[in-house]
Design a protein around this motif. Structure first.
Motif, short mmCIF file in Angstrom:
data_model
loop_
_atom_site.label_atom_id
_atom_site.label_comp_id
_atom_site.label_asym_id
_atom_site.label_seq_id
_atom_site.Cartn_x
_atom_site.Cartn_y
_atom_site.Cartn_z
N TYR B 14 0.83 -1.20 0.00
CA TYR B 14 0.00 0.00 0.00
C TYR B 14 0.86 1.25 0.00
O TYR B 14 0.64 2.19 -0.77
CB TYR B 14 -0.95 0.00 1.20
N THR B 15 1.86 1.24 0.86
CA THR B 15 2.77 2.38 0.95
C THR B 15 3.44 2.64 -0.39
O THR B 15 3.50 3.78 -0.86
CB THR B 15 3.85 2.14 2.03
N THR B 16 3.94 1.58 -1.00
CA THR B 16 4.60 1.70 -2.30
C THR B 16 3.67 2.32 -3.34
O THR B 16 4.08 3.19 -4.12
CB THR B 16 5.09 0.32 -2.79
N SER B 17 2.42 1.91 -3.31
CA SER B 17 1.46 2.44 -4.30
C SER B 17 1.27 3.95 -4.12
O SER B 17 1.10 4.68 -5.09
CB SER B 17 0.12 1.72 -4.20
N LEU B 18 1.34 4.41 -2.87
CA LEU B 18 1.15 5.84 -2.62
C LEU B 18 2.27 6.65 -3.24
O LEU B 18 2.04 7.76 -3.73
CB LEU B 18 1.07 6.12 -1.11
N TYR B 19 3.47 6.10 -3.21
CA TYR B 19 4.61 6.79 -3.84
C TYR B 19 4.51 6.68 -5.36
O TYR B 19 4.69 7.65 -6.08
CB TYR B 19 5.94 6.22 -3.34
N ASP B 20 4.19 5.47 -5.83
CA ASP B 20 4.09 5.25 -7.27
C ASP B 20 3.04 6.13 -7.92
O ASP B 20 3.21 6.63 -9.04
CB ASP B 20 3.74 3.78 -7.56
N GLU B 21 1.93 6.33 -7.20
CA GLU B 21 0.85 7.13 -7.78
C GLU B 21 1.02 8.63 -7.50
O GLU B 21 0.16 9.43 -7.83
CB GLU B 21 -0.50 6.64 -7.24
N ASP B 26 9.28 11.95 -1.21
CA ASP B 26 10.33 11.65 -0.23
C ASP B 26 10.19 12.37 1.11
O ASP B 26 10.69 11.90 2.12
CB ASP B 26 11.69 12.02 -0.82
N GLN B 27 9.54 13.50 1.10
CA GLN B 27 9.41 14.25 2.35
C GLN B 27 8.65 13.43 3.39
O GLN B 27 8.89 13.54 4.59
CB GLN B 27 8.73 15.61 2.11
N PHE B 28 7.74 12.57 2.93
CA PHE B 28 7.00 11.72 3.88
C PHE B 28 7.95 10.74 4.57
O PHE B 28 7.80 10.43 5.76
CB PHE B 28 5.85 10.98 3.18
N ILE B 29 8.93 10.28 3.82
CA ILE B 29 9.95 9.39 4.40
C ILE B 29 10.72 10.13 5.49
O ILE B 29 11.04 9.56 6.54
CB ILE B 29 10.91 8.85 3.31
N GLN B 30 11.01 11.40 5.24
CA GLN B 30 11.67 12.23 6.26
C GLN B 30 10.87 12.22 7.56
O GLN B 30 11.44 12.10 8.65
CB GLN B 30 11.79 13.69 5.77
N LEU B 31 9.56 12.36 7.42
CA LEU B 31 8.69 12.35 8.61
C LEU B 31 8.80 11.02 9.35
O LEU B 31 8.93 10.99 10.57
CB LEU B 31 7.22 12.54 8.23
#
Lengths: 164, 151
Positions: B14-21, B26-31
């Motif tokens: 699910y997480t991957t799909s959010l990035y793919d779409e 990347d800022q979310f990864i920072q969080l």
């Protein structure tokens, strides 16, 4: 200064291990983010939502320090990081006020902005900002800032380095 | 054990799909990297602030655009704020919609602004619902006794 000078220098070192940063931003989300970023980089953080509030805090925080500058009193501010675009007083105007103040002008100021405008950047750096950073801020950005915070904590070498 | 592994797999997918779409960048990864044992709810806290703040701004925008004499600078100021906060949490599509919105403000195009507001609202609704689902999946993993895979 002779009496307890070893405790004085350890106070200097202790204080610098946890630099105190004043972060100014009108955005609630950004204040939360910058606070966490700085805390994770072992800083103590005070936030302000606008320039006016920041100046009030600097007056209070640095007041005692300025009155008797041969002794460390109260929480000193090692760095100010401020957003550029704020209603009322902009980050640039805040920077100017800080640089105009004999008490505060030595404090390194960093400006943040979501917009990469070369004239804006130049204006801030010319006015004495130590750095101009693009938002959104990341951990790597904050880690780089530690060198600015450390500048007030250089080894004494037998002279007073705090409280000029 | 299989249950946890399956839940974790679903979460990662699910997480991957959010990035793919393009919903998140990347800022979310920072969080996520700012979250740890001392601050275990950091991401949910920041995102919650973002939801509150965005709702407020969207309401203000709807109000401003209904006014007889449209104050484009005021509208732009609000969109700028929303652009900023969405960028800070990595809500990429909301940020993109705000950029377009600002362009229409600059040329004082009312029709364009109204369309953009709708677009921003849609993107915001989408990312809100996606993030809420993400948090739910994370809770399921934790409740099953698993850990959340680190980015």
């Amino acid at each position: 200064m002779a009496a307890g000078s070893s405790s004085y220098s350890s106070m200097v070192l202790d204080e610098v291990k946890t630099p105190h940063v004043l972060a100014v931003d009108d955005s609630l989300v950004d204040r939360k983010l910058i606070e966490r970023l700085l805390t994770k980089s072992a800083c103590k953080v005070t936030t302000a939502e606008n320039g006016q509030r920041a100046l009030e805090l600097l007056g209070l925080i640095d007041g005692q320090h300025a009155i008797n500058n041969r002794r460390l009193q109260g929480p000193k501010v090692h760095m100010i990081i401020t957003d550029y675009c704020m209603p009322g007083m902009t980050g640039y105007e805040l920077l100017r006020k800080i640089k105009e103040s004999s008490n505060l002008k030595e404090i390194p100021v960093v400006i943040m902005s979501s917009e990469n405008v070369p004239t804006r950047i130049k204006k801030c750096l010319d006015e004495g900002a130590k750095e101009f950073m693009l938002k959104p801020l990341k951990q790597s950005d904050v880690k780089r800032l530690r060198c600015h915070m450390m500048q007030l904590g250089q080894p004494c070498n037998g002279r007073l380095c705090m409280g000029r | 054990m299989d249950g946890i592994v399956e839940l974790q797999r679903q979460l990662v997918e699910y997480t991957t799909s959010l990035y793919d779409e393009g919903f998140l960048d990347d800022q979310f990864i920072q969080l996520q990297q700012l979250q740890d044992e001392s601050n275990p709810d950091f991401v949910v806290e920041v995102v919650s602030l973002f939801f509150e703040d965005s709702q407020r701004l969207l309401n203000e925008l709807a109000n401003s655009l209904e006014q007889q004499s449209l104050d484009f600078r005021r509208v732009d100021a609000h969109v700028h704020q929303l652009k900023g906060s969405s960028s800070s949490i990595g809500a990429q599509r909301v940020q993109g919609a705000c950029i377009m919105f600002r362009n229409y403000c600059e040329v004082q195009n009312v029709e364009g602004c109204l369309k953009c507001l709708q677009h921003v609202k849609n993107e915001y609704s989408l990312v809100k619902s996606k993030l809420e689902t993400l948090f739910k999946l994370e809770q399921q993993v934790l409740a099953a006794g698993g850990t959340i895979p680190m980015p």
